[in-house]
Every structure is written in C-alpha cells, then in structure tokens.
Design an enzyme around this catalytic site. Structure first.
Site, PDB file in Angstrom:
ATOM      1  CB  CYS A 156       8.706  42.086  16.914  1.00  0.00           C
ATOM      2  SG  CYS A 156       9.053  43.595  17.080  1.00  0.00           S
TER       3      CYS A 156
ATOM      4  CB  CYS B  25       6.645  44.483  19.131  1.00  0.00           C
ATOM      5  SG  CYS B  25       7.117  45.346  17.483  1.00  0.00           S
TER       6      CYS B  25
END
Ligand code: ZN
Length: 148
Positions: A70, A73
């Site tokens: 991600c 993230c």
C-alpha cells in the site's frame, strides 16, 4: 498515593506494573530487562501479541493497520515513526501488517488501509481511515481521542 499501570513489554509481552510517575523515566521490563518503550512503532505479528497489548495494557494503544503493497501506508510510515517517539509513553504505538495477520483485519473490519485505530482498555474508541501524513497530525488525532 501514586497510581500504577499495567504496561505490556514490547519485547517479551510480559505485563509489567509501572508507577504512573515512572512512565517517563525509561522503565525496563522485570522479565527481559529491556526498555518498555522504544520510541518506535511495535509490530504486532500475530493475534496473541495484539490481544496481550490491546487487552492488558492500561495505557492506550494506537494501531496502524497497514500492508506492504500500500503506497499511502509507506508514505505515512516515517511520520508514524516520528509520532511514536512523540506519543510514548503516554500511549503504546503499534502496527499490524494486515497481509501477515488477516484475522485481525477481519475482526476489526478494516476496509481501507492505512487505518489508524485507538484502543483504550481493550475497546476501540476511535478510528481514522486514510493516511495522516505528518507526525503532528497523527499525534493530534490520537490526543484528541484520549480519555481525560
Ligand atoms: Zn520484557
């Protein structure tokens, strides 16, 4: 009378009893002798470790539910590191890799990542889906939801 709190060791997951006024004085674990606060997010790698920290800790636990693939993230990671240094020992700052521990993502119905969640006394009290990109934002969000 000085209040004492249960603090779960980030290294051996033993529950320690720490006087509230000693939290900021670099307390160490009675079992493994390592520091109870490292200033870095604690990776909770399985449900057992997560449950110990979230259920037994008498300081609030901030959790970043993230995944290695991600992008947002990864962008948030340095800010989260910095926020850990800022927020400990008032909070335990932790992270859960939802790829490695999908059971936790399922249990808390994490629908988007990253998701920040704040746990107090084993209960989730606040949730923030989506990345907060500065340490100040993360710290402010966490403080806003702390019990008084
Ligand atoms: Zn320990």
């Amino acid at each position: 009378m000085t209040e004492s709190l249960h603090v779960v060791c980030p290294h051996c997951h033993t529950t320690n009893r720490v006087r509230a006024d000693q939290l900021g004085s670099a307390p160490t674990c009675g079992q493994c002798k390592q520091p109870l606060f490292t200033g870095h997010p604690l990776a909770l790698g399985d449900e057992a470790a997560f449950d110990k920290h979230v259920q037994r800790s008498q300081i609030p636990v901030l959790v970043d539910f993230w995944a290695p693939w991600c992008g947002p993230c990864r962008m948030m990671a340095p800010a989260y590191e910095q926020a850990a240094a800022e927020l400990e020992p008032r909070l335990r700052v932790a992270k859960v890799d939802t790829e490695a521990v999908p059971a936790l993502a399922g249990r808390y119905q994490i629908r988007s990542i990253p998701t920040l969640a704040l746990f107090v006394g084993g209960r989730e009290v606040a949730r923030q889906p989506g990345a907060l990109t500065s340490a100040a934002q993360i710290a402010q969000w966490a403080r806003m939801h702390l019990p008084r």
